[in-house]
Each structure stands twice: as C-alpha cells, then as structure tokens.
Design an enzyme around this catalytic site. Structure first.
Site, PDB file in Angstrom:
ATOM      1  N   ARG B  10       0.847  -1.212   0.000  1.00 32.44           N
ATOM      2  CA  ARG B  10       0.000   0.000   0.000  1.00 32.44           C
ATOM      3  C   ARG B  10       0.876   1.253   0.000  1.00 32.44           C
ATOM      4  NH1 ARG B  10      -1.588   1.485   6.056  1.00 32.44           N
ATOM      5  NH2 ARG B  10      -0.173   0.115   7.141  1.00 32.44           N
ATOM      6  N   SER B  37      -4.503   5.332   5.419  1.00 38.03           N
ATOM      7  CA  SER B  37      -4.298   3.882   5.448  1.00 38.03           C
ATOM      8  C   SER B  37      -4.035   3.312   4.059  1.00 38.03           C
ATOM      9  CB  SER B  37      -5.522   3.181   6.049  1.00 38.03           C
ATOM     10  OG  SER B  37      -5.766   3.666   7.346  1.00 38.03           O
ATOM     11  N   GLU B  58     -18.511   4.525   0.010  1.00 39.41           N
ATOM     12  CA  GLU B  58     -17.774   3.816  -1.038  1.00 39.41           C
ATOM     13  C   GLU B  58     -18.559   3.708  -2.337  1.00 39.41           C
ATOM     14  OE1 GLU B  58     -18.298   2.841   2.068  1.00 39.41           O
ATOM     15  OE2 GLU B  58     -16.306   3.027   2.960  1.00 39.41           O
ATOM     16  N   HIS B 109      -5.340  -3.251   2.467  1.00 40.29           N
ATOM     17  CA  HIS B 109      -5.681  -4.139   3.582  1.00 40.29           C
ATOM     18  C   HIS B 109      -6.351  -5.418   3.076  1.00 40.29           C
ATOM     19  CE1 HIS B 109      -4.631  -0.481   5.575  1.00 40.29           C
ATOM     20  NE2 HIS B 109      -4.821  -0.981   6.778  1.00 40.29           N
ATOM     21  N   ASP B 117      -7.438  -6.057  13.579  1.00 37.81           N
ATOM     22  CA  ASP B 117      -8.750  -5.448  13.322  1.00 37.81           C
ATOM     23  C   ASP B 117      -9.833  -6.488  13.068  1.00 37.81           C
ATOM     24  OD1 ASP B 117      -8.637  -2.736  13.737  1.00 37.81           O
ATOM     25  OD2 ASP B 117      -7.978  -2.269  11.696  1.00 37.81           O
TER      26      ASP B 117
HETATM   27  C1  TPP Z   1     -17.527   1.046   5.362  1.00 36.83           C
HETATM   28  C2  TPP Z   1     -16.327   1.448   6.095  1.00 36.83           C
HETATM   29  N1  TPP Z   1     -15.466   2.316   5.504  1.00 36.83           N
HETATM   30  C3  TPP Z   1     -14.339   2.666   6.155  1.00 36.83           C
HETATM   31  C4  TPP Z   1     -14.051   2.166   7.395  1.00 36.83           C
HETATM   32  C5  TPP Z   1     -12.755   2.514   8.089  1.00 36.83           C
HETATM   33  N2  TPP Z   1     -13.004   3.373   9.252  1.00 36.83           N
HETATM   34  C6  TPP Z   1     -12.999   2.879  10.505  1.00 36.83           C
HETATM   35  S1  TPP Z   1     -13.361   4.033  11.645  1.00 36.83           S
HETATM   36  C7  TPP Z   1     -13.542   5.227  10.475  1.00 36.83           C
HETATM   37  C8  TPP Z   1     -13.931   6.626  10.866  1.00 36.83           C
HETATM   38  C9  TPP Z   1     -15.231   6.618  11.584  1.00 36.83           C
HETATM   39  O1  TPP Z   1     -15.598   7.895  11.984  1.00 36.83           O
HETATM   40  P1  TPP Z   1     -16.795   8.081  12.999  1.00 36.83           P
HETATM   41  O2  TPP Z   1     -17.991   7.356  12.509  1.00 36.83           O
HETATM   42  O3  TPP Z   1     -16.955   9.534  13.206  1.00 36.83           O
HETATM   43  O4  TPP Z   1     -16.301   7.321  14.297  1.00 36.83           O
HETATM   44  P2  TPP Z   1     -15.593   7.906  15.616  1.00 36.83           P
HETATM   45  O5  TPP Z   1     -15.198   9.315  15.363  1.00 36.83           O
HETATM   46  O6  TPP Z   1     -16.599   7.805  16.679  1.00 36.83           O
HETATM   47  O7  TPP Z   1     -14.412   7.019  15.901  1.00 36.83           O
HETATM   48  C10 TPP Z   1     -13.280   4.702   9.204  1.00 36.83           C
HETATM   49  C11 TPP Z   1     -13.321   5.473   7.951  1.00 36.83           C
HETATM   50  C12 TPP Z   1     -14.974   1.271   7.956  1.00 36.83           C
HETATM   51  N3  TPP Z   1     -14.751   0.702   9.150  1.00 36.83           N
HETATM   52  N4  TPP Z   1     -16.101   0.938   7.299  1.00 36.83           N
END
Ligand code: TPP
Ligand code: MG
Lengths: 276, 319
Positions: B10, B37, B58, B109, B117
C-alpha cells in the site's frame, strides 16, 4: 439488570472506571480505537447502568431484552467494557482484546459473543439491522426497544439515510438512534472531510424526533434516554455532542488517537488522570 | 531463509500514485476517509485539487470515479479492499465494468495479514468479486517494487483494473525493481521440473521459501509469480502442467473464487494434472498477522508440506 436507583455520581464513577478499562485493554492489545470509545462511554454507561435498558447477563439472548447495536463497531472497547461491568463476560477477557483464539474480536462479532447483537465494523450497517429488530418486536407483540449508536463519520454512508427514511415510513417508535457527534472521522475533522450539517434538520426532515444533548453530561444523557422511551409513532434520535478521546487530556480532540493504542507510558498518564 | 522486509505494497501504491500524478495531469484520485491507510495521502498532499475524499461512502466514490473516467480522467479510487469491492459492487458492475469506464480500483488491507482489526476489515473475497466482473483486469502484486510497476501499467492500460495491496511490510521479492512486469504475463522466479508452485501477493515470498525447503528434500520446484489473475497467463500454466506434472496454488483469499479456481480452469482445459489449493475456506479472526498466517496455513511450511503430499499422491497413482 440494575433495579435499584443509581445516582449520577455512581454512573460517573462507573464511566471513569470503564474509561480506565478502555485505555488499559487498548494498551495491552497494542492497537485499536481509543478516541471513539472514550467519546461513547458515558452514553453506554447510562444505557446499561442507568435503569434504561432491560437485560439479563445470565441469559443474553432473553427474548424480551432491549437491544443495543454498536454500529460504529471500531469503538468495541467501550462495548466490551460495559459487557464486562454488566456481567456478560468476565473482566479478564478484556485483556485478551484482539488476540487470536479468543472471542474478543477487534470489532463486534455475534458469532463470538452472545451478548453482541450485530456484527459491525463495516460502517453504515447497524441502523438497518436495528430497524429490522424493531419491526420484529412489533410483529411479535414484544415491548423491547432497540438502540443503535452511529458515528458522525459513519453518517456519511448512504445506508444510514436509507434506514432513516424507512424507519419513519414504517413508524417504528421503538427504535432510538444515538449519534456520537465527536466532530472527527478517520482522515480528519468532519467539517473538512465531508460535512454532515445541518444534521438536526436532516433527521427532522427524515421524520425523526430529535433531541440534542451534551453527550458527557450524565443528567442530560439520562433525560434524553427517558425522553426516547416516551410513546410515539416515529423513531427518535439523540444527537449527542461529544469530545473524541474524552477524559484523557492528550487524547481529547487529538485525532491521532482515532486508531492508535496508547503506549505504556501514555497508559500510565491516562490512568493517573482517570483515577478515582 | 526469511526474506528481508521491504515497504508495504500500500505504501508503494501511494508513492507510485504521487509519481504518476507529476507525469500525467489526467490522473485523479478518490478515497473514502482512509487516505492515511490506503496511502493516497501522498497524492492528496501534492495534488489537492485532483484528490477527492468523499467521506465514508464507497458506493458514491465508485460512481463519482466512473463519471470522472467517462469525462476523460484516469480515476484511481481506494478504500479497504472489502469496503470498496463489497459496498461499491453494483456501481462497479454497471458504471465501471459494463460501461467499460477507465476506473482503477486499488483495495488496500487485502487478506488476513491486516491482523488485529479482524474479519470486518479484512479482504477475504475482494479478488473473487473483481474476477466476477467481466472486463476487469485483476492484479495482486507481491512486493513494493512490483506494486510500483503494476500501478504504472494500470494507468497506461485503458479499462477497469483492480489492484489488491496489503497492510504489512512485504518481503522483498524483486530486489532490483520489476522491469519485466507486464499485465497478464507470469514471472518465473525459479525453474524446476518436479512440481510448480503458483502464487501471488504475500504468498509469492512464501512459495519461494517453500521451494528452497523442497530443494533440500530433493524436489525441484518451479515458482510462478501469477501477479495477474485476469487475464491469466494460460501459456505459463500449461507449460507448468506439461513440464512438471503437478501444481500447488497459494493465495491469501477464500478458495472459492480466486487464483486457484482460475488456474484450475486453465489446467483442466489445457493439460489436466493433480493440484492442491492453499487459501482460506472460512472467515478468519483477529490476531497478530504472523500468527494468523500460521493458523490459516498461509506459510512456506504448509506449501512445502502440501507439495510433498501431492507428489506422494501422484507417485502412488503412477505405481
Ligand atoms: C464502510 C467502512 N469504511 C471505512 C471504514 C474505516 N473506518 C474505521 S473508523 C472510520 C472513521 C469513523 O468515523 P466516525 O464514525 O466519526 O467514528 P468515531 O469518530 O466515533 O471514531 C473509518 C473510515 C470502515 N470501518 N467501514
Ligand atoms: Mg466521529
């Protein structure tokens, strides 16, 4: 199930203890998401220990239980902390977070823990699942309520709004969403990456009853959770303004700790700040 | 015997993308709140006006990429392999594959080597989903150098491409770059007559290590880096079947829909020989990457054992 009256101070004390558990389990695991776990924990504490949800740790699949879905699954340390405190899982399991050959998966997994209501981690899915459960309650003539916590970044997923539209269309009064509005997503501040504003007006326009609160004020959280239980023919959402990393000074509003575990030294500093 | 670790694929993807951005103003990049990432952040820093972070959305990302491509841009869109392929699938089908839009999907990933994870973030079936879309070129590079070559080739190729990259540092397979990289042409990393090991991604280094183990047991194993799953290099597969008479395929993916099934089709069509398949048969779990790779059999040891077993079976059949 908690039956006796609990004071705000007791709840705050529990939340502080669970914050200690969150940072400790993450430090031991060596990876994971502190920021969104700490922003959510006051609300989860109120849900599980503030005489809000009905549940039975000896019978996690009890048919009449209220359901809680952590749609923002990466905040699973907060969920595991309350599950241990409520007696669903032994406290020692917390220190196995993310380890191979254990049920303590890095994101909630129904296959691994009966107390988990939905496997999450792919953001955007939880509210639809919660809506399905709320509809099933109606079909089965059951009185349980379904709570779903979503993230502000997560609210960018189209599926959230599909579920929002459907829930008000189907008039489910037994579904409550809680928005953990901590102002950050993974790549940065919500407002800079993809704004969700005006979020209250959006939920209202989608036909939901909306209440805005400070998501770290126990009194306001409890009031809102009781408000959500009032009978109505529409779903409800609590827009909780929170601080990412809340309770640990160097994690607060520091998005570096969105997905980074504390080091040993950072853990000690955090535990000192969170001491009773 | 363990190969030195190089950059993560990546990381190489992100760097290659920024390089391409300097050379070609038509390159545009999209991400779904994972730029730190997937490593599209390097491109984002250098070319903010050509970078679109669509947030956690997405399906929308793939649709926007299709529109950009339909308007003459070379659109690279990235997220985790599982999210972009699963959530963007209908858009990939109609707006990209069926429409023939010039979209490059790079899923990071991939596989289970992301580790702690757990399943919800792991690409178990991303390659199968890409393979199920007609017209998609599907590439799984083995290391950093090959990733750079693959990203460059994808940008030059006109049409949909899926590239899977990984999270951990990847063992170095190509010490001096990968100048021979060509979409659809397998790379023979090691000659051999008794059996052929076919692999891609992280399993290439494992297959090379397995071949060394086999050599110590007097078995001469050919190793093919099948970086392109489609179009598959059927000539190389046929030659391997004819000349070595047994094939083991190894991939970091569910076995139902991946490299193994593609190679098996080619073998069945051109020159049937006994085969073995190494890969996943179920969802994995959380854990340290190396521990997971061991538990789920994605190691040199397991490849070598399966190869010996296959040779024994063939011996038995011959007697
Ligand atoms: C469909 C999807 N896209 C991307 C991710 C990767 N990801 C994990 S946490 C996150 C950010 C989440 O932000 P938020 O919903 O505001 O959560 P918080 O701030 O409470 O941690 C991302 C993009 C994921 N888990 N699922
Ligand atoms: Mg957030």
């Amino acid at each position: 199930m908690v039956t006796t009256e609990v004071s705000l101070e007791q709840l705050e004390r529990i939340a502080r203890k669970l914050r200690r558990h969150i940072v400790k389990m993450l430090a031991i695991a060596g990876s994971g998401h502190p920021g969104g776990s700490l922003s959510a924990i006051d609300i989860l504490t109120a849900l599980f220990f503030g005489n809000v949800m009905r549940y039975d740790p000896r019978n996690p699949r009890w048919e009449d239980r209220d359901r809680f879905i952590l749609s923002k699954g990466h905040a699973v340390p907060a969920l595991y902390a309350v599950l241990a405190e409520a007696g669903f899982i032994p406290e020692e399991w917390l220190w196995q977070l993310r380890k191979i050959d254990t049920p303590m998966q890095g994101h909630p997994s129904v296959k691994d823990l009966p107390a988990v209501e939905a496997s999450t981690g792919s953001l955007g899915q939880g509210l639809s699942i919660g809506l399905g459960m709320a509809l099933a309650a109606r079909l089965d003539g059951k009185g349980y309520r379904v709570y779903v916590m979503i993230g502000d970044g997560e609210s960018e997923e189209g599926q959230i709004w599909e579920a929002a539209m459907a829930a008000s269309h189907f008039r489910v009064g037994n579904l409550t969403a809680i928005l953990d509005y901590n102002r950050y997503q993974l790549d940065g501040a919500i407002g800079e990456i993809m704004s969700i504003e005006p979020v209250v007006a959006k939920w209202q326009a989608f036909g939901w009853a909306v209440r805005e609160i400070d998501g770290h004020d126990m009194r306001q959280i409890l009031d809102a959770l009781h408000w959500a239980r009032e009978p109505r023919e529409q779903p409800s959402i609590i827009v909780a303004h929170t601080v990412k990393g809340k309770g640990v000074s160097f994690m607060e509003n520091n998005n570096e700790f969105h997905g980074k575990a504390p080091s040993q030294a950072e853990l000690e500093r955090a535990l000192a700040e969170l001491a009773d | 015997m363990a190969r030195p670790l190089g950059e993560a694929t990546r990381e190489a993807y992100g760097k290659a993308l920024a390089e391409l951005g300097r050379e070609n103003p038509d390159i545009v990049v999209l991400d779904g709140d994972l730029s730190k990432s997937t490593m599209t952040k390097y491109f984002a820093q250098e070319f903010p006006e050509r970078f679109f972070n669509v947030g956690i959305a997405e399906a929308n990302m793939v649709g926007i990429a299709a529109g950009l491509a339909a308007s003459g841009k070379i659109a690279f869109a990235s997220s985790f392999a599982c999210f972009v392929m699963c959530k963007g699938f209908d858009q990939l089908r109609l707006a990209v594959a069926y429409s023939g839009n010039n979209v490059k999907i790079v899923g990071s990933h991939g596989g289970i080597s992301i580790g702690e994870d757990g399943v919800s973030q792991m690409g178990h079936e991303d390659i199968g989903l890409a393979l199920s879309l007609p017209g998609f070129v599907v590439i799984v590079p083995a290391d950093g150098a090959q990733t750079r070559a693959a990203v460059r080739a994808a940008a030059e190729y006109v049409g949909p491409v899926y590239i899977r990259v990984g999270r951990p540092k990847a063992p170095i397979v190509y010490e001096n770059g990968c100048p021979d990289f060509q979409i659809g042409k397998a790379i023979t990393l090691r000659e051999g007559n008794d059996i052929t090991l076919i692999a891609n991604g992280l399993m290439v280094a494992a297959a090379l290590d397995a071949a060394e183990q086999l050599e110590q047991q007097g078995v001469s194993a050919r190793v093919l880096d099948m970086h392109t799953v489609r179009p598959l290099d059927e000539e190389a597969v046929e030659a391997a079947a004819r000349e070595t008479g047994a094939i083991v395929v190894a991939e970091e993916h569910l076995l139902y829909t991946g490299l193994g099934t593609q190679v098996a089709m080619a073998v069945a069509k051109r020159h049937p020989v006994p085969m073995r398949f190494i890969g996943l048969t179920d969802y994995a779990e959380s854990g340290a990457p190396e521990a997971l790779m061991r538990k789920y059999g994605l190691t040199a040891d397991h490849i070598a054992r399966q190869a010996l077993d296959l040779l024994q079976q063939r011996q038995g059949a011959l007697v």
